[in-house]
Design a protein around this motif. Structure first.
Motif, PDB file in Angstrom:
ATOM      1  N   ARG A 179      59.508  68.653  88.998  1.00  0.00           N
ATOM      2  CA  ARG A 179      60.221  68.200  87.858  1.00  0.00           C
ATOM      3  C   ARG A 179      59.554  69.170  86.588  1.00  0.00           C
ATOM      4  NH1 ARG A 179      59.189  61.995  86.654  1.00  0.00           N
ATOM      5  NH2 ARG A 179      57.038  62.850  86.038  1.00  0.00           N
ATOM      6  N   VAL A 182      63.628  67.887  80.366  1.00  0.00           N
ATOM      7  CA  VAL A 182      65.267  67.674  80.161  1.00  0.00           C
ATOM      8  C   VAL A 182      65.280  68.000  78.506  1.00  0.00           C
ATOM      9  CG1 VAL A 182      66.702  66.118  79.927  1.00  0.00           C
ATOM     10  CG2 VAL A 182      65.278  66.202  81.981  1.00  0.00           C
ATOM     11  N   ARG A 183      64.450  67.309  77.763  1.00  0.00           N
ATOM     12  CA  ARG A 183      64.726  67.128  76.333  1.00  0.00           C
ATOM     13  C   ARG A 183      64.158  68.314  75.488  1.00  0.00           C
ATOM     14  NH1 ARG A 183      63.764  61.809  78.036  1.00  0.00           N
ATOM     15  NH2 ARG A 183      65.336  60.311  77.494  1.00  0.00           N
ATOM     16  N   ARG A 188      61.974  65.809  70.649  1.00  0.00           N
ATOM     17  CA  ARG A 188      62.366  65.115  71.677  1.00  0.00           C
ATOM     18  C   ARG A 188      61.302  65.293  72.572  1.00  0.00           C
ATOM     19  NH1 ARG A 188      65.438  63.849  68.386  1.00  0.00           N
ATOM     20  NH2 ARG A 188      67.792  64.095  68.415  1.00  0.00           N
ATOM     21  N   ARG A 189      60.983  64.059  73.165  1.00  0.00           N
ATOM     22  CA  ARG A 189      60.002  63.969  74.086  1.00  0.00           C
ATOM     23  C   ARG A 189      60.629  63.387  75.604  1.00  0.00           C
ATOM     24  NH1 ARG A 189      56.288  60.019  76.112  1.00  0.00           N
ATOM     25  NH2 ARG A 189      57.390  58.299  74.867  1.00  0.00           N
ATOM     26  N   PRO A 191      60.238  61.256  78.865  1.00  0.00           N
ATOM     27  CA  PRO A 191      58.993  59.974  79.307  1.00  0.00           C
ATOM     28  C   PRO A 191      57.634  60.479  79.720  1.00  0.00           C
ATOM     29  CG  PRO A 191      61.444  59.492  79.760  1.00  0.00           C
ATOM     30  CD  PRO A 191      61.231  61.061  79.606  1.00  0.00           C
ATOM     31  N   TRP A 192      57.741  61.525  80.683  1.00  0.00           N
ATOM     32  CA  TRP A 192      56.620  62.168  80.980  1.00  0.00           C
ATOM     33  C   TRP A 192      55.708  62.891  80.098  1.00  0.00           C
ATOM     34  CZ3 TRP A 192      61.347  62.435  83.087  1.00  0.00           C
ATOM     35  CH2 TRP A 192      61.936  63.655  83.034  1.00  0.00           C
ATOM     36  N   ASN A 211      51.248  54.045  79.621  1.00  0.00           N
ATOM     37  CA  ASN A 211      52.378  53.520  80.731  1.00  0.00           C
ATOM     38  C   ASN A 211      53.213  54.784  81.234  1.00  0.00           C
ATOM     39  OD1 ASN A 211      51.971  50.529  80.319  1.00  0.00           O
ATOM     40  ND2 ASN A 211      52.241  50.993  78.607  1.00  0.00           N
ATOM     41  N   MET A 212      52.831  55.902  81.220  1.00  0.00           N
ATOM     42  CA  MET A 212      53.619  57.062  81.379  1.00  0.00           C
ATOM     43  C   MET A 212      53.969  56.901  82.976  1.00  0.00           C
ATOM     44  SD  MET A 212      52.632  60.828  80.958  1.00  0.00           S
ATOM     45  CE  MET A 212      52.788  60.649  78.971  1.00  0.00           C
TER      46      MET A 212
ATOM     47  N   ARG B   2      60.000  51.892  78.703  1.00  0.00           N
ATOM     48  CA  ARG B   2      59.035  52.021  79.709  1.00  0.00           C
ATOM     49  C   ARG B   2      59.667  52.597  81.113  1.00  0.00           C
ATOM     50  NH1 ARG B   2      54.468  47.369  79.362  1.00  0.00           N
ATOM     51  NH2 ARG B   2      53.881  47.914  77.032  1.00  0.00           N
ATOM     52  N   THR B   3      59.254  53.452  81.954  1.00  0.00           N
ATOM     53  CA  THR B   3      59.632  53.794  83.203  1.00  0.00           C
ATOM     54  C   THR B   3      60.243  52.568  83.929  1.00  0.00           C
ATOM     55  OG1 THR B   3      57.545  54.982  83.499  1.00  0.00           O
ATOM     56  CG2 THR B   3      59.270  55.174  85.209  1.00  0.00           C
ATOM     57  N   TYR B  68      70.735  58.274  77.080  1.00  0.00           N
ATOM     58  CA  TYR B  68      69.240  58.386  77.306  1.00  0.00           C
ATOM     59  C   TYR B  68      68.558  59.536  77.127  1.00  0.00           C
ATOM     60  CZ  TYR B  68      65.144  57.684  80.344  1.00  0.00           C
ATOM     61  OH  TYR B  68      63.856  57.512  80.621  1.00  0.00           O
ATOM     62  N   ARG B  69      69.311  60.633  77.558  1.00  0.00           N
ATOM     63  CA  ARG B  69      68.960  61.777  77.348  1.00  0.00           C
ATOM     64  C   ARG B  69      68.442  62.472  76.181  1.00  0.00           C
ATOM     65  NH1 ARG B  69      70.469  67.077  80.322  1.00  0.00           N
ATOM     66  NH2 ARG B  69      70.490  68.715  79.048  1.00  0.00           N
ATOM     67  N   ALA B  71      67.739  60.127  73.976  1.00  0.00           N
ATOM     68  CA  ALA B  71      66.459  59.350  73.766  1.00  0.00           C
ATOM     69  C   ALA B  71      66.962  58.162  72.763  1.00  0.00           C
ATOM     70  CB  ALA B  71      65.455  60.218  73.227  1.00  0.00           C
ATOM     71  N   HIS B  73      67.816  58.367  69.909  1.00  0.00           N
ATOM     72  CA  HIS B  73      67.194  58.804  68.759  1.00  0.00           C
ATOM     73  C   HIS B  73      68.078  58.066  67.471  1.00  0.00           C
ATOM     74  CE1 HIS B  73      69.999  61.994  67.137  1.00  0.00           C
ATOM     75  NE2 HIS B  73      70.137  62.019  68.359  1.00  0.00           N
ATOM     76  N   ARG B 281      64.486  61.439  88.176  1.00  0.00           N
ATOM     77  CA  ARG B 281      64.649  61.250  86.490  1.00  0.00           C
ATOM     78  C   ARG B 281      65.060  62.437  85.720  1.00  0.00           C
ATOM     79  NH1 ARG B 281      59.133  58.562  84.931  1.00  0.00           N
ATOM     80  NH2 ARG B 281      60.358  58.026  82.916  1.00  0.00           N
TER      81      ARG B 281
END
Lengths: 212, 316, 554
Positions: A179, A182-183, A188-189, A191-192, A211-212, B2-3, B68-69, B71, B73, B281
């Protein structure tokens, strides 16, 4: 130093798609490095550790990265960089000679071993080395400034920034295969990725990181 | 997000969409209950509800993934999700409603969707124009057309709304002769609208498949089959057919099919990215958009509705 | 490091191109059949080095029906399973054998520019795939500096196209500079924030910019996955998105009947009494061996190529092979690689994606407003932590708290680096040192000094890039004044045996069955990364050899 990425631990991704088996093996092995010398003798080891503490002053209250041991292993394996300034001897000899010369300078200046000096005095000696103001027969034509730049700073910092703890500190994503990311755009971050603490929103960053 | 929350929300959303889509496409909704007793306008209207619902399902998933991609924003990025979900819901309702009257809630949801789509297009245009900072016409570059807010995507929401709104007007049309909507012959106008929608959607697929360098020959299908369907529809709209438009019908059915087959191709596409579904993901976001091709199915269904109207009433 | 798992290092110790099979880098644990040649049977070509030059030529010659052996001192990796996301570990891709550097500006080699693996430096290069400016092929005549190439740009334009297709280069739909070129086979990648910073700066300075043509795929290709933007490009691509020689030319070459021998260090080219090369002495599995060949091609890049030629000296050729001009090892050109950096309020996170997603060639194609010869491109950057700390400490002398504080800006940092042209100077050269390496061969001594023109170019670039960063509101702008990148020269091509080592076909003037095919043959370097040009030359050389063979002129 403020904790810019509170709660971020790159190792929490170890079992996610960000790490492949190769990365896991490599990082596991690095984390297993024992904090004792294989290459240096006891005396040079103490000097090296004292230098590492000044080049990378590690914050209290955190697991200590065994930087000196990582440098020691590079020399034990004689794992070289693929180039050497002609004014320097090969890396093992450069380190032996440089550490002995620094000890001699500490003895000459304060009459004690380098690692027993106050940190201010240690810093002063290291700065003198960096500026090429140290010389003497112990150096045997090896320029002190070159030794500082090509060996001391280069090897110590490369070791520290190969350790996950340093990645947490600067918010680096760490291993990323299969992986990646993406962003790609500004601010832009994924989630990981590490969440940065913005003034007044430290708790949100910590929450995201934990909570990653 | 959250995930786990995200994962649960995504799963529930997907299930809802699949259930909704299944409900509208279910044969029994039309089967024996739909017969000669019903007015052709209502049959066409219900077919349009189905088409609208399918497009709404596609945009719900697609905007969900894409925003979602992004975010989320901007808070407004939630709007197409809400609107698409509502459109899907009222469409499901519409497919079961055989009454020849417009339904106020459906009507307003459809109108709202059409409006949201238009506003969204404006948002996307503005967004591209100010990348990466100042607004400039130079920003409408291939790079931004490929990777910034997709210009044509919001119009799918608008299309779902428009088709739904049209279906309500169709139910209302009381004329004993050829049904008319907005003063136009209903079937022809719908055929023209659908043809335009097919061309626009094929344009978007063309752009994104160009981004993918047409690395697989099947990527040419959505830029060839739907435009031909659009041409056949346009030709039907422009002429006064006396016999059944068999070719157009079969071609629209083919277009319906390629929408679903395309989604299958895209699912495979996600699988063949690095890490496959284990890296979902990333790959669901960076791989081919799974829900996108089904827009073609929705539009082709609308085209079939138009064809039905025209064949029923040569002057429709 | 010692304790790091050994199975990831297997390829460094046990040759894989053996027993009739070769690793298939595109499949986990995969193998492909490989033809093998006997050592006592002279093959048509033995090629020393399998990177951008040697790997490409091996493919072209094998596909033309010649019997070919490619030798590489490095390992034959399987990226999908053996590449970790780790700067330290991936040192295994670099030439880390000792080399001694001196001169006014001693070079940094190793991870900076020197690969040691099947596929050579293309396994860890940054994938930037640019064409030369046409005028550079005649820069002495047209621009007044350096040396003319014996090649015509229109012919090269065709070969660039061939390489771009072979590597499925992902580039912009239209390229802003130079004559028309065909559309890049794949579309440009999404620009990351670090790339947008360059775009903004160029807009502010009123010059053109574009997406960098990159040898990493933006869509699937065969069994190769598209790029996942993991950002570890210069430590090796574990995705196989990078179109290195390892995953492109080499598998093609093997399929076409070439044999590739990994972990095979060539130490000497044998020359007979007639003054012709007869084969190479190489070390594999701890033994010195000899492979007979009708032609020898040296493709070891700008340091190993002259080292091998010099080390093959005989009584007949006391100054080394192909060296009647005395130019073997001379005219080494390292491109300058200075950078400027600044801090932004925005999060940039430049570790994401290929490091140089945008660039400008403005100062390659503009001849006014310069007080120097030559040109430079500059590109967006994305250094990983070790590379970044080395830049910070090496250039600013930071350590201690000051350094740690600076490093914490990592995710807010952006900057540009140049690929700057340097002029050929005979004093910049590769010679043999007294020290020996693990094979018992004399190590290379690399002597390098910038000339005033090089320094003027650097100054111009730093000034321009700094103003660009300033114009878009970057804070704490500083310049990295001491860095170089690619290496070229040391066996230049030309029209005259007195002033060059090889002719336009990469054939040495002195020994007609000895060829040199890599960046060594560049008479000048231009302001772009050399890999695409090296591959284009290799493609041309392959075609020329086929033509010469047909004419009976081999």
């Amino acid at each position: 130093m403020p904790d810019r990425y509170p709660g971020y631990d790159v190792l929490s991704k170890r079992n996610t798609a960000s790490w492949n088996d190769a990365s896991r093996q490599v990082i596991d092995a690095r984390l297993a490095i024992v904090d004792s010398p294989e290459f240096f003798d006891e005396r040079k080891w103490r000097t090296l550790r004292a230098i590492c503490d000044r080049i990378v002053p590690q914050p209290a209250g955190r697991a200590v990265v065994p930087i000196a041991a990582m440098v020691d292993r590079k020399l034990a394996d004689d794992h070289r960089d693929g180039y050497r300034d002609a004014r320097l001897p090969p890396q093992r000899e450069a380190w032996r000679r440089g550490l002995a010369a620094l000890e001699a300078a500490a003895q000459a200046r304060a009459g004690v071993a380098f690692h027993r000096l106050m940190t201010v005095a240690q810093d002063a000696l290291l700065r003198d080395m960096q500026c090429g103001r140290l010389d003497g027969p112990e150096w045997d034509d090896m320029p002190a400034d070159l030794f500082f730049r090509e060996r001391v700073a280069h090897d110590i910092l490369a070791a520290y920034y190969s350790h996950p703890v340093s990645w947490n500190e600067i918010g680096f994503g760490g291993p990323a295969s299969p992986r990646g990311y993406v962003r790609m755009y500004f601010n832009r971050r994924d989630p990981w990725e590490a969440a940065e603490a913005k003034a007044g929103h430290e708790a949100a960053a910590r929450d995201a990181n934990e909570n990653m | 997000m959250r995930t786990n929350d995200g994962l649960i929300a995504a799963t529930l959303g997907a299930l809802a969409v699949v259930a909704g889509a299944a409900a509208i496409t279910r044969k029994s909704a039309f089967g024996s209950a739909v017969g000669r007793r019903h007015q052709p306008t209502v049959i066409a209207a219900r077919r349009l509800n189905r088409a609208s619902g399918l497009i709404a399902a596609s945009t719900l998933l697609d905007s969900g993934i894409e925003h979602y991609r992004g975010a989320f924003h901007n808070r407004a990025m939630i709007a197409p999700l809400v609107v698409s979900a509502l459109t899907l819901a009222v469409s499901a309702h519409g497919t079961r409603d055989a009454r020849p009257v417009a339904h106020r809630l459906r009507d307003s949801v459809y109108a709202g969707a059409a409006l949201t789509g238009l506003i969204g297009t404006g948002f996307h245009l503005y967004n591209i124009g100010k990348r990466p900072g100042r607004f400039s016409w130079k920003n409408y570059s291939w790079q931004n057309l490929f990777y910034a807010s997709p210009i044509l995507a919001p119009s799918a929401v608008a299309l779902a709304g428009l088709l739904g709104y049209y279906s309500e007007r169709l139910r209302e049309s009381r004329s004993t002769g050829a049904p008319r909507v907005f003063g136009l012959p209903a079937g022809r106008a719908l055929a023209a609208l659908t043809a335009a929608g097919l061309v626009a959607t094929a344009g978007e697929a063309g752009l994104l498949h160009f981004r993918g360098a047409y690395h697989d020959p099947f990527m040419y299908v959505p830029v060839t089959v739907p435009p031909i369907a659009a041409a056949l529809l346009a030709e039907t709209a422009a002429s006064r057919p006396r016999k059944p438009r068999r070719l157009a019908r079969w071609w629209l059915r083919l277009t319906t099919l390629i929408g679903f087959v395309g989604a299958g191709f895209h699912i495979f596409g996600v699988h063949r990215e690095m890490g496959g579904w284990r890296n979902w993901r990333q790959n669901v976001l960076n791989g081919p958009p799974i829900p996108a091709p089904s827009s073609f199915s929705g539009l082709a269904l609308a085209g079939l509705a138009a064809l039905g109207l025209i064949e029923e009433h040569p002057h429709a | 490091m010692t304790v790091e798992s050994n199975q990831l290092h297997d390829a460094l110790h046990v040759p894989r191109g053996k027993d009739g099979r070769a690793p298939d880098p595109l499949r986990v644990g995969g193998w492909m059949p490989m033809r093998e040649y006997r050592e006592d049977e002279a093959v048509d070509f033995v090629i020393v080095g399998t990177g951008a030059g040697g790997g490409t030529l091996a493919c072209k010659l094998a596909e033309a029906g010649f019997s070919v052996i490619g030798m590489d001192a490095g390992a034959w990796w399987r990226p999908l399973e053996e590449f970790a996301s780790d700067e330290t570990h991936q040192d295994k891709l670099f030439w880390t054998d000792e080399r001694i550097c001196d001169g006014d500006n001693p070079l940094k080699l190793g991870s900076n520019n020197s690969g040691k693996s099947v596929g050579g430096s293309t396994v860890h290069f940054a994938m930037v795939s640019l064409r030369f400016r046409p005028e550079w092929f005649k820069c002495r005549t047209l621009l007044g500096y350096g040396a003319d190439w014996p090649l015509d740009w229109r012919e090269m334009w065709r070969y660039y196209g061939e390489v771009e297709q072979a590597l499925k280069i992902a580039g912009p739909v239209t390229y802003p500079w130079g004559p028309k070129r065909p559309r890049y086979p794949y579309r440009a990648h999404e620009i990351n924030a670090a790339g947008w910073v360059l775009a903004q700066a160029c807009e502010a300075m009123g010059i053109a910019w574009t997406e960098t043509p990159l040898a990493t795929i933006s869509a699937p290709r065969g069994r190769a996955h598209p790029c996942v933007y993991r950002g570890f490009c210069v430590t090796g691509c574990a995705t196989n998105a990078k179109q290195s020689a390892l995953v492109t030319w080499i598998p093609r070459a093997v399929t076409a009947g070439a044999e590739i021998r990994d972990l095979a260090m060539v130490g000497r080219i044998e020359v007979n009494d007639a003054g012709l090369a007869t084969g190479v002495h190489y070390q594999r599995e701890g033994q010195w061996r000899f492979q007979r060949a009708r032609n020898v091609v040296v493709a070891g890049y700008a340091i190993e190529t002259p080292r091998l030629l010099l080390n093959s000296a005989t009584d007949r050729y006391p100054d080394g092979l192909a060296n009647s001009s005395g130019l073997v090892g001379r005219n080494l050109m390292a491109q300058t690689n200075q950078g400027v950096y600044g801090v932004f309020d925005d999060e940039i996170r430049w570790y994401k994606g290929p490091p140089s997603l945008t660039l400008t060639e403005h100062w390659n194609y503009t001849d006014t407003g310069k007080d120097f010869f030559g040109g430079y491109a500059f590109m967006a950057q994305g250094p990983l932590p070790q590379a970044w700390v080395s830049t910070q400490a090496g250039n600013r002398g930071l350590w201690g708290e000051a350094l740690l504080r600076e490093m914490q800006q990592y995710n807010h940092q952006a900057g540009f680096k140049i690929v700057g042209e340097t002029l050929p100077q005979e004093r910049n050269r590769v010679t043999l040192a007294d020290e020996k390496d693990q094979y018992g061969l004399p190590v290379a001594r690399v002597t390098y000094s910038l000339c005033d023109n090089d320094k003027a170019l650097v100054k111009h670039s730093i000034d321009f890039m700094s103003r660009g960063l300033d114009a878009i509101g970057a804070r704490d702008i500083w310049a990295e004044e001491d860095d170089t990148c690619h290496l070229n020269g040391t066996a230049r091509m030309g029209d005259d045996p007195a002033t060059s080592v090889v002719n336009a076909d990469c054939r040495s003037w002195d020994i007609r069955n000895l060829w040199i095919c890599d960046g060594s043959v560049f008479p000048t370097v231009g302001g772009v990364n050399p890999s695409l040009t090296i591959q284009a030359i290799a493609c041309r050389t392959g075609d020329r050899i086929r033509q010469l063979a047909a004419l009976g002129e081999l």
